[in-house]
Design an enzyme around this catalytic site. Structure first.
Site, PDB file in Angstrom:
ATOM      1  N   ASP A 129      -0.646   5.273 -19.253  1.00 25.20           N
ATOM      2  CA  ASP A 129      -1.332   6.337 -20.188  1.00 25.20           C
ATOM      3  C   ASP A 129      -1.538   7.835 -19.547  1.00 25.20           C
ATOM      4  OD1 ASP A 129      -2.071   4.472 -22.418  1.00 25.20           O
ATOM      5  OD2 ASP A 129      -3.065   3.453 -21.024  1.00 25.20           O
ATOM      6  N   ASP A 142      -2.049  11.802 -24.239  1.00 26.08           N
ATOM      7  CA  ASP A 142      -1.127  10.536 -24.833  1.00 26.08           C
ATOM      8  C   ASP A 142      -2.336   9.697 -25.749  1.00 26.08           C
ATOM      9  OD1 ASP A 142       0.566   8.335 -25.506  1.00 26.08           O
ATOM     10  OD2 ASP A 142      -0.138   7.188 -23.772  1.00 26.08           O
ATOM     11  N   GLU A 144       1.398  13.800 -27.946  1.00 22.68           N
ATOM     12  CA  GLU A 144       2.807  12.920 -28.550  1.00 22.68           C
ATOM     13  C   GLU A 144       2.422  12.633 -29.857  1.00 22.68           C
ATOM     14  OE1 GLU A 144       4.297   8.642 -27.125  1.00 22.68           O
ATOM     15  OE2 GLU A 144       4.277   9.898 -25.344  1.00 22.68           O
TER      16      GLU A 144
END
EC number: 3.1.21.10
Length: 192
Positions: A157, A14, A85
């Protein structure tokens, strides 16, 4: 006569300029297990000698922290695949550009170590993990906790990175490679 299924280790990332979450899971057949997760923090990165805007002064140092941190994660956990992502377009174009640079550092770390990279939108990740593409962060954290049988919900996160890896493990290989040119997302669905 049966044969043993080999384990596939997946690193989920992420990306973020201040905090880059990572999560490592292992998949054997349809079973996924937790390996590790954490956050690479760049907030204390030393400033470079570029003059001007403080954010820009820190950018090269922050990107180096992300790159070095992910090299360490990759070297320690030896993943076979990486899921990351995708950047969503933010209201603030400057923030989107900065996030894109953090994402570029993360992708660079993977490809320099010769790992394949699959990319997923937040909508795809949430849909795969929670069943709702518009789930809240707390819902993602709770489902990651349940799916990986963790004693507590991971930090946001780390949870997002683990969710990205879970998405990839649960057939995400097809989602991330799906041809989406000419399509757009409407109501949580890909439409032509």
């Amino acid at each position: 006569m049966g044969y043993a299924l080999s384990a596939i280790r997946i690193l989920g990332i992420d990306p973020g300029l201040r905090l880059t979450g990572f999560g490592v899971i292992e998949k054997i057949g349809e079973k996924i297990t937790y390996v590790s997760s954490g956050t690479i923090k760049t907030a204390s990165a030393k400033k470079s000698k570029v003059e001007g805007d403080p954010e820009r002064e820190e950018l090269p140092a922050r990107l180096k922290v992300i790159l070095d941190g992910l090299f360490e994660v990759i070297d320690t956990y030896q993943p076979h695949q990486v899921a990351i992502e995708k950047v969503f377009v933010n209201v603030n174009p400057q923030s989107t550009l900065l996030l894109g640079q953090a994402r570029g550092a993360a992708i660079s770390a993977a490809v320099i170590r010769n790992l394949s990279v699959a990319e997923y939108t937040a909508l795809q990740v949430k849909q795969a993990v929670v069943g709702n593409g518009h789930a809240q962060k707390e819902q993602v954290q709770e489902m990651v906790k349940r799916l990986l049988k963790l004693p507590a919900a991971p930090k946001p996160d780390s949870a997002d990175a683990l969710a990205c890896a879970i998405c990839h493990a649960h057939g995400g290989q097809g989602l991330g490679l799906m041809a989406t040119a000419g399509f757009r997302v409407r109501g949580g669905r890909l439409v032509g």
